[in-house]
Motif scaffolding. Sequence first.
Motif, PDB file in Angstrom:
ATOM      1  N   MET A   1       0.821  -1.204   0.000  1.00 20.67           N
ATOM      2  CA  MET A   1       0.000   0.000   0.000  1.00 20.67           C
ATOM      3  C   MET A   1       0.862   1.263   0.000  1.00 20.67           C
ATOM      4  SD  MET A   1      -3.159   0.241  -0.287  1.00 20.67           S
ATOM      5  CE  MET A   1      -4.632   1.084   0.061  1.00 20.67           C
ATOM      6  N   GLY A   2       2.070   1.169   0.542  1.00 22.92           N
ATOM      7  CA  GLY A   2       2.943   2.326   0.613  1.00 22.92           C
ATOM      8  C   GLY A   2       3.353   2.836  -0.761  1.00 22.92           C
ATOM      9  N   MET A   3       3.587   1.885  -1.701  1.00 14.56           N
ATOM     10  CA  MET A   3       3.998   2.286  -3.038  1.00 14.56           C
ATOM     11  C   MET A   3       2.860   3.027  -3.759  1.00 14.56           C
ATOM     12  SD  MET A   3       5.760   0.076  -6.053  1.00 14.56           S
ATOM     13  CE  MET A   3       7.209  -0.267  -5.097  1.00 14.56           C
ATOM     14  N   LEU A   4       1.620   2.602  -3.541  1.00 12.08           N
ATOM     15  CA  LEU A   4       0.464   3.257  -4.153  1.00 12.08           C
ATOM     16  C   LEU A   4       0.334   4.683  -3.626  1.00 12.08           C
ATOM     17  CD1 LEU A   4      -1.945   2.948  -6.048  1.00 12.08           C
ATOM     18  CD2 LEU A   4      -3.268   2.111  -4.107  1.00 12.08           C
ATOM     19  N   LYS A   5       0.570   4.849  -2.339  1.00  8.80           N
ATOM     20  CA  LYS A   5       0.507   6.175  -1.731  1.00  8.80           C
ATOM     21  C   LYS A   5       1.597   7.079  -2.312  1.00  8.80           C
ATOM     22  CE  LYS A   5       0.490   8.559   2.691  1.00  8.80           C
ATOM     23  NZ  LYS A   5       0.698   8.454   4.127  1.00  8.80           N
ATOM     24  N   GLU A   6       2.810   6.538  -2.453  1.00 11.34           N
ATOM     25  CA  GLU A   6       3.913   7.316  -3.033  1.00 11.34           C
ATOM     26  C   GLU A   6       3.603   7.722  -4.464  1.00 11.34           C
ATOM     27  OE1 GLU A   6       7.899   5.750  -2.669  1.00 11.34           O
ATOM     28  OE2 GLU A   6       7.334   4.772  -0.777  1.00 11.34           O
ATOM     29  N   PHE A   7       3.014   6.773  -5.234  1.00 18.25           N
ATOM     30  CA  PHE A   7       2.667   7.089  -6.624  1.00 18.25           C
ATOM     31  C   PHE A   7       1.619   8.193  -6.675  1.00 18.25           C
ATOM     32  CE2 PHE A   7      -0.064   6.527 -10.347  1.00 18.25           C
ATOM     33  CZ  PHE A   7       0.876   6.779 -11.343  1.00 18.25           C
ATOM     34  N   LYS A   8       0.629   8.118  -5.785  1.00 20.18           N
ATOM     35  CA  LYS A   8      -0.419   9.146  -5.751  1.00 20.18           C
ATOM     36  C   LYS A   8       0.189  10.515  -5.430  1.00 20.18           C
ATOM     37  CE  LYS A   8      -4.817  10.302  -3.629  1.00 20.18           C
ATOM     38  NZ  LYS A   8      -5.792   9.993  -2.595  1.00 20.18           N
ATOM     39  N   GLU A   9       1.110  10.547  -4.473  1.00 26.97           N
ATOM     40  CA  GLU A   9       1.775  11.813  -4.130  1.00 26.97           C
ATOM     41  C   GLU A   9       2.575  12.336  -5.316  1.00 26.97           C
ATOM     42  OE1 GLU A   9       4.114  11.136  -0.642  1.00 26.97           O
ATOM     43  OE2 GLU A   9       2.349  10.862   0.651  1.00 26.97           O
ATOM     44  N   PHE A  10       3.276  11.435  -6.011  1.00 28.47           N
ATOM     45  CA  PHE A  10       4.055  11.831  -7.185  1.00 28.47           C
ATOM     46  C   PHE A  10       3.147  12.381  -8.285  1.00 28.47           C
ATOM     47  CE2 PHE A  10       5.423  10.488 -11.445  1.00 28.47           C
ATOM     48  CZ  PHE A  10       6.558  11.267 -11.579  1.00 28.47           C
ATOM     49  N   ALA A  11       2.051  11.669  -8.561  1.00 24.67           N
ATOM     50  CA  ALA A  11       1.155  12.058  -9.651  1.00 24.67           C
ATOM     51  C   ALA A  11       0.432  13.357  -9.352  1.00 24.67           C
ATOM     52  CB  ALA A  11       0.145  10.942  -9.926  1.00 24.67           C
ATOM     53  N   MET A  12       0.261  13.678  -8.093  1.00 24.00           N
ATOM     54  CA  MET A  12      -0.478  14.890  -7.738  1.00 24.00           C
ATOM     55  C   MET A  12       0.435  16.096  -7.509  1.00 24.00           C
ATOM     56  SD  MET A  12      -3.532  14.328  -8.003  1.00 24.00           S
ATOM     57  CE  MET A  12      -4.391  12.864  -8.478  1.00 24.00           C
ATOM     58  N   LYS A  13       1.734  15.909  -7.679  1.00 29.12           N
ATOM     59  CA  LYS A  13       2.644  17.041  -7.551  1.00 29.12           C
ATOM     60  C   LYS A  13       2.348  18.053  -8.643  1.00 29.12           C
ATOM     61  CE  LYS A  13       6.689  15.065  -5.348  1.00 29.12           C
ATOM     62  NZ  LYS A  13       8.082  14.684  -5.538  1.00 29.12           N
ATOM     63  N   GLY A  14       2.633  19.295  -8.384  1.00 24.79           N
ATOM     64  CA  GLY A  14       2.356  20.367  -9.338  1.00 24.79           C
ATOM     65  C   GLY A  14       3.026  20.170 -10.679  1.00 24.79           C
ATOM     66  N   ASN A  15       4.292  19.738 -10.693  1.00 27.01           N
ATOM     67  CA  ASN A  15       5.011  19.606 -11.960  1.00 27.01           C
ATOM     68  C   ASN A  15       4.390  18.561 -12.865  1.00 27.01           C
ATOM     69  OD1 ASN A  15       6.768  21.510 -11.014  1.00 27.01           O
ATOM     70  ND2 ASN A  15       8.367  20.065 -10.448  1.00 27.01           N
ATOM     71  N   VAL A  16       3.956  17.435 -12.302  1.00 22.75           N
ATOM     72  CA  VAL A  16       3.367  16.367 -13.103  1.00 22.75           C
ATOM     73  C   VAL A  16       2.033  16.832 -13.674  1.00 22.75           C
ATOM     74  CG1 VAL A  16       2.490  13.997 -13.056  1.00 22.75           C
ATOM     75  CG2 VAL A  16       4.571  14.579 -11.822  1.00 22.75           C
ATOM     76  N   LEU A  17       1.221  17.476 -12.850  1.00 23.19           N
ATOM     77  CA  LEU A  17      -0.069  17.978 -13.338  1.00 23.19           C
ATOM     78  C   LEU A  17       0.126  19.058 -14.388  1.00 23.19           C
ATOM     79  CD1 LEU A  17      -2.141  18.084 -10.024  1.00 23.19           C
ATOM     80  CD2 LEU A  17      -2.339  16.471 -11.911  1.00 23.19           C
ATOM     81  N   ASP A  18       1.091  19.955 -14.163  1.00 26.74           N
ATOM     82  CA  ASP A  18       1.371  21.006 -15.154  1.00 26.74           C
ATOM     83  C   ASP A  18       1.791  20.394 -16.479  1.00 26.74           C
ATOM     84  OD1 ASP A  18       0.801  22.868 -13.241  1.00 26.74           O
ATOM     85  OD2 ASP A  18       2.891  23.384 -12.810  1.00 26.74           O
ATOM     86  N   LEU A  19       2.629  19.362 -16.421  1.00 26.43           N
ATOM     87  CA  LEU A  19       3.077  18.700 -17.640  1.00 26.43           C
ATOM     88  C   LEU A  19       1.911  18.038 -18.361  1.00 26.43           C
ATOM     89  CD1 LEU A  19       5.385  17.855 -19.483  1.00 26.43           C
ATOM     90  CD2 LEU A  19       5.726  15.859 -18.028  1.00 26.43           C
ATOM     91  N   ALA A  20       1.034  17.365 -17.617  1.00 28.86           N
ATOM     92  CA  ALA A  20      -0.127  16.711 -18.233  1.00 28.86           C
ATOM     93  C   ALA A  20      -1.029  17.745 -18.909  1.00 28.86           C
ATOM     94  CB  ALA A  20      -0.904  15.931 -17.182  1.00 28.86           C
ATOM     95  N   ILE A  21      -1.266  18.851 -18.245  1.00 28.12           N
ATOM     96  CA  ILE A  21      -2.100  19.908 -18.822  1.00 28.12           C
ATOM     97  C   ILE A  21      -1.429  20.480 -20.066  1.00 28.12           C
ATOM     98  CG2 ILE A  21      -2.973  22.251 -18.409  1.00 28.12           C
ATOM     99  CD1 ILE A  21      -3.391  21.341 -15.452  1.00 28.12           C
ATOM    100  N   ALA A  22      -0.119  20.673 -20.011  1.00 27.51           N
ATOM    101  CA  ALA A  22       0.606  21.214 -21.175  1.00 27.51           C
ATOM    102  C   ALA A  22       0.513  20.275 -22.367  1.00 27.51           C
ATOM    103  CB  ALA A  22       2.068  21.468 -20.805  1.00 27.51           C
ATOM    104  N   VAL A  23       0.608  18.969 -22.124  1.00 29.75           N
ATOM    105  CA  VAL A  23       0.515  18.001 -23.228  1.00 29.75           C
ATOM    106  C   VAL A  23      -0.868  18.043 -23.860  1.00 29.75           C
ATOM    107  CG1 VAL A  23       0.491  15.529 -23.741  1.00 29.75           C
ATOM    108  CG2 VAL A  23       2.345  16.496 -22.394  1.00 29.75           C
ATOM    109  N   ILE A  24      -1.911  18.100 -23.029  1.00 31.17           N
ATOM    110  CA  ILE A  24      -3.284  18.135 -23.548  1.00 31.17           C
ATOM    111  C   ILE A  24      -3.525  19.418 -24.344  1.00 31.17           C
ATOM    112  CG2 ILE A  24      -5.707  18.281 -22.859  1.00 31.17           C
ATOM    113  CD1 ILE A  24      -4.909  16.438 -20.471  1.00 31.17           C
TER     114      ILE A  24
END
Length: 139
Positions: A1-24
Amino acid sequence: MGMLKEFKEFAMKGNVLDLAIAVIIGGAFGRIVSSFVNDIIMPPIGILIGGVDFKDLSVVLRDAYVTEEGREMSEVVLSYGNFIQNVVDFLIIAFVIFLVIKGISLTKKKKEPVPVIPVTPPKSEILLEEIRDLLKKQG
């Protein structure tokens, strides 16, 4: 369960979201620019060069043929017109992005406050002012 939590934190970081929005947005912007090039820029250019659509420009390297076994082999075509079209698309997209970045940098420069550098008088001037003030007190 710890790895899923880490992935969620990574995916919700500002840089990842900004990159996803930029790609779209970039994908949608690319379609708009491609439509602009294909539907507005290229038709007049095609008329100027004799009604030729760039996408139709090609050289047949080998004609289609039927093998001895009866299999149909398609023709081999060098579609240089499609390449020209993609180069024009790229140049227009690059130019538009250049203009957008230039516009953003101009607005940032206008908003930045001008730093005020305090001007300190030379030491000799400070001493002369102190001497003047002392002479006023005495006289």
